[in-house]
Design a protein around this motif. Structure first.
Motif, short mmCIF file in Angstrom:
data_model
loop_
_atom_site.label_atom_id
_atom_site.label_comp_id
_atom_site.label_asym_id
_atom_site.label_seq_id
_atom_site.Cartn_x
_atom_site.Cartn_y
_atom_site.Cartn_z
N LEU A 113 0.83 -1.21 0.00
CA LEU A 113 0.00 0.00 0.00
C LEU A 113 0.86 1.26 0.00
CD1 LEU A 113 -2.89 1.15 0.15
CD2 LEU A 113 -2.66 1.16 2.64
N VAL A 114 1.89 1.27 0.84
CA VAL A 114 2.76 2.44 0.94
C VAL A 114 3.58 2.61 -0.33
CG1 VAL A 114 4.66 3.47 2.23
CG2 VAL A 114 2.85 2.27 3.45
N THR A 115 4.18 1.52 -0.80
CA THR A 115 5.05 1.62 -1.98
C THR A 115 4.26 1.99 -3.23
OG1 THR A 115 4.83 -0.78 -2.29
CG2 THR A 115 6.74 0.00 -1.06
N GLN A 116 3.09 1.37 -3.42
CA GLN A 116 2.30 1.68 -4.61
C GLN A 116 1.73 3.10 -4.55
OE1 GLN A 116 -0.51 -1.22 -5.98
NE2 GLN A 116 0.78 -2.96 -5.41
N LYS A 117 1.42 3.55 -3.33
CA LYS A 117 0.96 4.93 -3.19
C LYS A 117 2.05 5.91 -3.61
CE LYS A 117 -1.13 8.15 0.09
NZ LYS A 117 -1.60 8.37 1.48
N ALA A 118 3.28 5.60 -3.20
CA ALA A 118 4.41 6.45 -3.59
C ALA A 118 4.60 6.45 -5.10
CB ALA A 118 5.67 5.99 -2.88
N VAL A 119 4.45 5.27 -5.71
CA VAL A 119 4.63 5.15 -7.16
C VAL A 119 3.54 5.93 -7.90
CG1 VAL A 119 4.57 3.54 -9.10
CG2 VAL A 119 5.84 2.96 -7.04
N LEU A 120 2.31 5.85 -7.41
CA LEU A 120 1.20 6.53 -8.07
C LEU A 120 1.25 8.05 -7.88
CD1 LEU A 120 -1.72 4.10 -7.17
CD2 LEU A 120 -0.77 4.47 -9.43
N VAL A 121 1.67 8.46 -6.68
CA VAL A 121 1.61 9.89 -6.35
C VAL A 121 2.82 10.65 -6.88
CG1 VAL A 121 1.63 11.51 -4.41
CG2 VAL A 121 0.16 9.51 -4.34
N LYS A 122 3.96 9.98 -6.99
CA LYS A 122 5.20 10.69 -7.35
C LYS A 122 5.09 11.49 -8.65
CE LYS A 122 10.19 10.18 -7.56
NZ LYS A 122 10.31 11.16 -8.62
N PRO A 123 4.57 10.91 -9.75
CA PRO A 123 4.46 11.72 -10.98
C PRO A 123 3.60 12.97 -10.80
CG PRO A 123 4.10 9.40 -11.45
CD PRO A 123 4.11 9.54 -9.97
N ILE A 124 2.54 12.82 -10.02
CA ILE A 124 1.66 13.97 -9.79
C ILE A 124 2.36 15.01 -8.93
CG2 ILE A 124 -0.60 14.67 -8.88
CD1 ILE A 124 -1.45 11.71 -9.36
N GLN A 125 3.09 14.55 -7.91
CA GLN A 125 3.84 15.48 -7.07
C GLN A 125 4.91 16.21 -7.90
OE1 GLN A 125 5.21 12.91 -3.89
NE2 GLN A 125 3.61 13.65 -2.51
N ASP A 126 5.53 15.50 -8.83
CA ASP A 126 6.52 16.14 -9.70
C ASP A 126 5.87 17.26 -10.52
OD1 ASP A 126 8.43 14.45 -8.73
OD2 ASP A 126 8.32 13.03 -10.41
N GLN A 127 4.66 17.01 -11.01
CA GLN A 127 3.95 18.05 -11.76
C GLN A 127 3.65 19.26 -10.87
OE1 GLN A 127 0.42 16.41 -13.55
NE2 GLN A 127 1.52 14.73 -14.54
N VAL A 128 3.25 18.97 -9.63
CA VAL A 128 2.95 20.06 -8.68
C VAL A 128 4.21 20.87 -8.40
CG1 VAL A 128 2.21 20.59 -6.34
CG2 VAL A 128 1.02 18.84 -7.64
N PHE A 129 5.32 20.19 -8.14
CA PHE A 129 6.57 20.90 -7.85
C PHE A 129 7.02 21.73 -9.06
CE2 PHE A 129 7.55 17.25 -4.76
CZ PHE A 129 6.93 17.93 -3.72
N SER A 130 6.83 21.19 -10.25
CA SER A 130 7.19 21.93 -11.46
C SER A 130 6.32 23.19 -11.60
CB SER A 130 7.02 21.03 -12.68
OG SER A 130 7.29 21.74 -13.87
N ALA A 131 5.03 23.04 -11.32
CA ALA A 131 4.12 24.19 -11.39
C ALA A 131 4.50 25.25 -10.35
CB ALA A 131 2.68 23.74 -11.18
N ILE A 132 4.88 24.80 -9.16
CA ILE A 132 5.29 25.74 -8.11
C ILE A 132 6.54 26.50 -8.52
CG2 ILE A 132 6.19 25.88 -5.75
CD1 ILE A 132 4.34 23.50 -5.08
N GLN A 133 7.49 25.80 -9.12
CA GLN A 133 8.71 26.47 -9.58
C GLN A 133 8.40 27.50 -10.66
OE1 GLN A 133 11.32 23.31 -10.77
NE2 GLN A 133 11.90 22.78 -8.67
N ASP A 134 7.50 27.15 -11.58
CA ASP A 134 7.13 28.10 -12.63
C ASP A 134 6.49 29.36 -12.04
OD1 ASP A 134 8.08 26.33 -14.48
OD2 ASP A 134 6.12 25.47 -14.96
#
Length: 339
Positions: A113-134
């Motif tokens: 549950l923890v590992t798959q949650k990290a796998v699923l959420v990481k791409p979305i978090q990367d998008q969020v971090f990229s948007a924040i940087q922009d």
């Protein structure tokens, strides 16, 4: 608490160093709020919840199996030999150990549950971090903090919350992939206007007032249109009736004398009917009163709207005057300090 003190100290030092040239610009986000409003994250979360539900069902099946074996052993224990009892107890112990291992594998600290949650959420978090940087680069932010992290924000003004802007940036990126060049240009123009409004609260307030004025004008126009339509209908009815009377006189089917006689009789009959039917006359009077009241209510609504708009306009002018006065006082103070 140490982290909070360190961050406050860090921000204070930076404010002192850079404060001479320009003010330090700080914003914050709520990562949990952002993720909840991102469709991709919601979909991924739902998929993971379905898997977790399936794993829970498997655990329940294993528990029921163990409980059944325990009940069976308890019931048949008096009939079994010592060796058979030990064998069944070993089987139950093995199944219990297997159940614990399965629970740890699925829901443990390093479980699926923890590992798959990290796998699923990481791409979305990367998008969020990229948007924040922009956003930080475009709006010249020095610091952007995460309200939902371990950092404790004792107070944060809503105007510094960039969460909705991050969500809008992510949504825009998704829309761009589905638009043509012409639509893309129109969207970019709209985005520039939205960003400009976000950076100018006074402009946003003015835009709101203009929208309210437009709404009031539209309401007045609708009322006038309805009144004009009613008058036009009454005029058409009178005109049609007059044409019918003229046509009847012209064709000779009704003589002028008989027409006058009929009108007199109709009038007399109407008066008689009114005397005989006071309820009908009262209903007519009530309908007229209701019409007058409706017109008064509409006029009151229009007056209230106008009054509200005038009050808002007055408040904006007062705020502008106060801001102007504050700037003048500050300029005067700076001049005195230089002297």
């Amino acid at each position: 608490m140490k982290n909070l003190l360190f961050i406050i100290l860090f921000l204070t030092v930076n404010s002192f160093v850079y404060g001479q040239t320009r003010g330090v610009k700080i914003g914050y986000i709520d990562m949990e709020y952002i993720l909840q409003n991102v469709p991709d994250y919601t979909e991924a979360k739902n998929q993971l919840e379905l898997k977790a539900q399936k794993w829970k069902q498997e655990i329940d099946v294993k528990k029921n199996e163990i409980n059944t074996l325990k009940e069976s052993l308890k019931t048949e224990k008096v009939l079994l030999t010592k060796e058979l009892i030990e064998e069944r107890e070993e089987e139950i112990a093995f199944l219990e150990t297997e159940l614990i291992e399965f629970q740890q594998k699925r829901f443990g600290p390093l479980g699926d549950l923890v590992t798959q949650k990290a796998v699923l959420v990481k791409p979305i978090q990367d998008q969020v971090f990229s948007a924040i940087q922009d956003i930080a680069e475009a709006q010249k932010y020095d610091f952007i903090l995460d309200k939902s992290s371990d950092l404790t924000l004792l107070f944060a003004a809503k105007r510094h919350d960039l969460s909705d802007r991050v969500i809008r940036t992510l949504t825009r990126a998704e829309k761009r992939q589905q638009l043509s060049n012409k639509q893309l240009k129109a969207l970019e123009e709209q985005e520039r206007k939205e960003d400009f409004v976000d950076d100018n609260p006074a402009l946003a307030e003015r835009k709101k007032i203009l929208e309210e004025r437009k709404s009031a004008r539209d309401s007045i126009a609708e009322l006038r249109k309805a009144a004009a339509e009613l008058k036009r209908k009454e005029f058409e009815d009178r005109r049609q009736k007059l044409l019918e009377e003229r046509e009847a006189k012209k064709s000779g089917t009704v003589s002028e004398k008989s027409s006058d006689k009929e009108e007199g009789e109709a009038k007399k009959e109407e008066e008689t009917t009114a005397e005989k039917n006071p309820e009908k006359d009262a209903a007519k009077t009530k309908a007229e009163d209701d019409k007058v009241k409706a017109q008064e209510a509409r006029q009151k609504l229009i007056d209230d709207r106008k009054k509200e708009i005038e009050e808002r306009k007055k408040k904006i002018l007062e705020d502008r005057e106060a801001a102007k006065k504050a700037r003048e006082e500050k300029a005067k103070e700076n001049t005195e300090n230089k002297d």
